[in-house]
Enzyme design. Structure first.
Site, short mmCIF file in Angstrom:
data_model
loop_
_atom_site.label_atom_id
_atom_site.label_comp_id
_atom_site.label_asym_id
_atom_site.label_seq_id
_atom_site.Cartn_x
_atom_site.Cartn_y
_atom_site.Cartn_z
N ASP A 1 6.38 -2.99 -11.20
CA ASP A 1 4.94 -3.36 -11.33
C ASP A 1 4.03 -2.96 -10.23
O ASP A 1 3.67 -3.58 -9.51
CB ASP A 1 4.88 -4.93 -11.54
CG ASP A 1 3.44 -5.39 -11.82
OD1 ASP A 1 2.57 -4.68 -12.39
OD2 ASP A 1 3.12 -6.51 -11.52
N ASP B 1 8.24 0.51 1.86
CA ASP B 1 8.06 1.42 0.75
C ASP B 1 9.34 1.34 -0.18
O ASP B 1 10.42 1.72 0.12
CB ASP B 1 7.82 2.89 1.17
CG ASP B 1 7.45 3.78 0.14
OD1 ASP B 1 8.18 4.23 -1.00
OD2 ASP B 1 6.39 4.67 0.35
N ALA B 2 8.92 1.17 -1.56
CA ALA B 2 10.24 1.10 -2.47
C ALA B 2 10.97 2.34 -2.64
O ALA B 2 12.30 2.27 -2.69
CB ALA B 2 9.52 0.90 -4.06
N ASP C 1 2.20 -10.26 -5.97
CA ASP C 1 1.40 -11.45 -6.29
C ASP C 1 2.59 -12.61 -6.60
O ASP C 1 2.12 -13.92 -6.89
CB ASP C 1 0.40 -11.44 -7.37
CG ASP C 1 0.92 -10.56 -8.60
OD1 ASP C 1 2.29 -10.62 -8.91
OD2 ASP C 1 0.05 -9.69 -9.03
N HIS D 1 2.10 -10.45 -17.85
CA HIS D 1 3.55 -10.66 -16.97
C HIS D 1 4.55 -11.20 -17.78
O HIS D 1 5.69 -10.98 -17.55
CB HIS D 1 3.20 -11.70 -15.91
CG HIS D 1 2.49 -11.12 -14.81
ND1 HIS D 1 1.03 -11.36 -14.52
CD2 HIS D 1 2.75 -10.22 -13.72
CE1 HIS D 1 0.55 -10.86 -13.51
NE2 HIS D 1 1.59 -9.91 -13.05
N GLN E 1 -4.75 -1.47 1.62
CA GLN E 1 -5.51 -1.44 0.58
C GLN E 1 -6.51 -2.64 0.84
O GLN E 1 -6.55 -3.22 1.85
CB GLN E 1 -4.84 -2.01 -0.82
CG GLN E 1 -3.95 -3.35 -0.41
CD GLN E 1 -3.03 -3.48 -1.53
OE1 GLN E 1 -2.93 -2.75 -2.51
NE2 GLN E 1 -1.99 -4.29 -1.29
N ASP F 1 7.72 -4.95 -1.97
CA ASP F 1 6.14 -4.92 -1.98
C ASP F 1 5.77 -4.22 -0.45
O ASP F 1 5.98 -4.89 0.66
CB ASP F 1 5.39 -6.07 -2.15
CG ASP F 1 3.99 -5.71 -2.58
OD1 ASP F 1 3.51 -5.66 -3.80
OD2 ASP F 1 3.26 -5.40 -1.73
#
Length: 491
Positions: A354, A336-337, A282, A258, A228, A302
């Site tokens: 999230d 990758d989740a 983040d 959050h 990204q 993540d």
């Protein structure tokens, strides 16, 4: 030479498709349209080659130089068109057609130049072999090295330079007439110089263009990762994070999002020893989780390692997440989740999901029944998880599509929403394999969430009430269509 021109030809196609996908979203549609138009243009170029009857050497050199200049500058031209022009689609497909026709001219002219040096069968066999191998080289180079390392702009410029070098080599070796050779060589050097200047100014150029995307904000930094484009902007004392041009949070009100995301999941879980966070690189949802007593382990999964590195090292960002990524109880996994969940044997008392909004099919897979079943299987008995679920006001059908997907996965659901000024009304969904019951109040001294405000989150006004929606599955991705239609209607 055939290997080089085949490689660069494929990379131009991938660059333009990637730019279209990055700027317009819906990767499958954009890639399909660009590739379809590009292949048609290749055919048109091959057909037009039949009208080239004389001076094949000079024409070949000119085609290579034109391909190098136009193809090499295709990515920066598209970014400029998107930032400054109204008719971006016209510019996009004009470039796709132009570059495709030029690339389509290359191989037929090259074959005619070589027809007297090799047996016809040998010539066709070698030419097509190198052409197909070049396509493989181009696809591997673009996906594994060029895009992650150089980015889209530098990738197209580098390929343009390769075409210009082929043109320079052709001018020196194919053109026999001295003046024509000198003229073509000078043209090749001019194209190389232009591309070199474009490469040198690529970063400040992209900063200037991107500043148009974030009007009224100061662009602090931009970075292209393998997954990204990350941009940090500032407006006064307010810090904003953008991923692929989409706002992810504003430091002015991110605490509302959050707190609303993280705390209900833990309030509706019986214990809080082991917590999973999927996405959230983040560290802001993690900051909220660490406010709970009894948390012994948090695994944050993540995909992009650069996100977690950035939010672990930049003082402006670690000030926001309170250095949560440095907490000894936290394990960061950059995978990758979906794949990670299939491979892990760990079990969790609660999970917080999230992920970015489902703007593409690659993101839409993270909102499918398949993923939710996987996630549910990794929870301990009476564990709960929460999903950020877009806006129930602006993307109403998409929101309720996520709710129906969770139900289709055999889960009990509890939809809720919160008003975040930077985004408007935003939706979340609690889910569990068992009936959802609140086990604990929110931690004290939160900035937004209190027992009183919590009750109001689960009440939906008439304009956000449930609408008919189908579950999101891997083979249909109904959510991506619903989400795209909703936001397109607002633009």
């Amino acid at each position: 030479m055939i290997l080089v021109i085949a490689t660069t030809g494929l990379i131009y196609e991938l660059v333009m498709a990637a730019v279209a996908s990055y700027l317009l979203g819906d990767s499958v549609v954009q890639f399909s349209l660009v590739i379809g138009v590009y292949l048609s243009a290749l055919g048109a170029g091959a057909y037009l080659s039949r009208f080239v009857e004389e001076n094949l050497e000079r024409v070949f050199v000119q085609v290579e130089l034109a391909c190098g200049l136009i193809g090499g500058l295709s990515a920066p031209l598209l970014f400029v068109a998107f930032a400054y022009a109204q008719a971006f689609g016209f510019v996009l497909y004009g470039l796709v057609l132009t570059v495709g026709i030029l690339v389509g001219l290359e191989l037929p002219i090259m074959l005619r130049l070589l027809k007297d040096t090799l047996d016809f069968r040998e010539l066709i066999s070698r030419a097509l072999t190198f052409d197909y191998v070049g396509s493989l080289v181009g696809s591997l180079a673009f996906s594994l090295w060029l895009f992650p390392t150089l980015g889209l702009v530098q990738s197209s410029i580098l390929c343009g330079a390769l075409n210009a070098l082929v043109g320079w080599f052709g001018a020196r070796s194919l053109i026999l007439e001295k003046k024509s050779q000198q003229r073509a060589t000078l043209q090749a050097l001019c194209v190389l110089c232009l591309l070199g200047a474009a490469a040198f100014w690529a970063n400040p150029f992209m900063a200037m263009v991107e500043s148009r995307f974030y009007r009224g904000q100061n662009l602090i930094s931009t970075e292209q990762t393998a997954y990204q484009r990350i941009a940090l902007t500032e407006r006064g004392k307010v810090l904003n994070l953008h991923l692929n041009g989409n706002l992810q949070f504003s430091s002015e009100d991110e605490y509302i999002y959050h707190e609303a995301l993280a705390h209900p999941a833990l309030m509706y879980s019986a214990v809080h020893h082991s917590i999973l966070i999927a996405g959230g690189g983040d560290g802001l949802a993690l900051r909220e989780v660490l406010k709970w007593p009894g948390v012994e382990r948090v695994v944050l999964v993540d995909l992009d390692p650069r996100m977690t590195e950035l939010f672990s090292s930049d003082p402006r960002l670690t000030g926001l997440n309170l250095r949560s990524l440095h907490d000894r109880r936290v394990t960061v996994v950059n995978e990758d989740a979906i794949i990670w969940l299939q491979q892990t044997n760990l079990r969790f008392d609660a999970a917080i999901v999230d992920f970015p909004d489902p703007t593409s099919y690659s993101l839409g897979k993270l909102y499918t029944e398949f993923f939710y079943r996987q996630l549910s299987s990794r929870l301990t008995p009476h564990g709960a998880f929460v999903v950020q679920a877009t806006s129930p006001l602006f993307a109403r059908k998409a929101y309720w599509c996520i709710v129906e997907t969770l139900r289709a996965a055999g889960l009990q659901v509890l939809p809720y929403h919160a008003y975040v000024p930077s985004f408007g009304e935003w939706g979340f969904v609690l889910a569990s394999a068992h009936p959802l019951e609140q086990h604990a109040p929110p931690p004290a001294q939160l900035r937004f969430l209190t027992p009183g405000t919590l009750t109001s989150l689960f009440e939906f006004p008439a304009d956000m009430q449930a609408v008919a929606a189908v579950p999101n599955r891997l083979n249909t991705q109904a959510l991506v269509h619903a989400y795209g239609s909703a936001w397109q209607g607002l633009n």
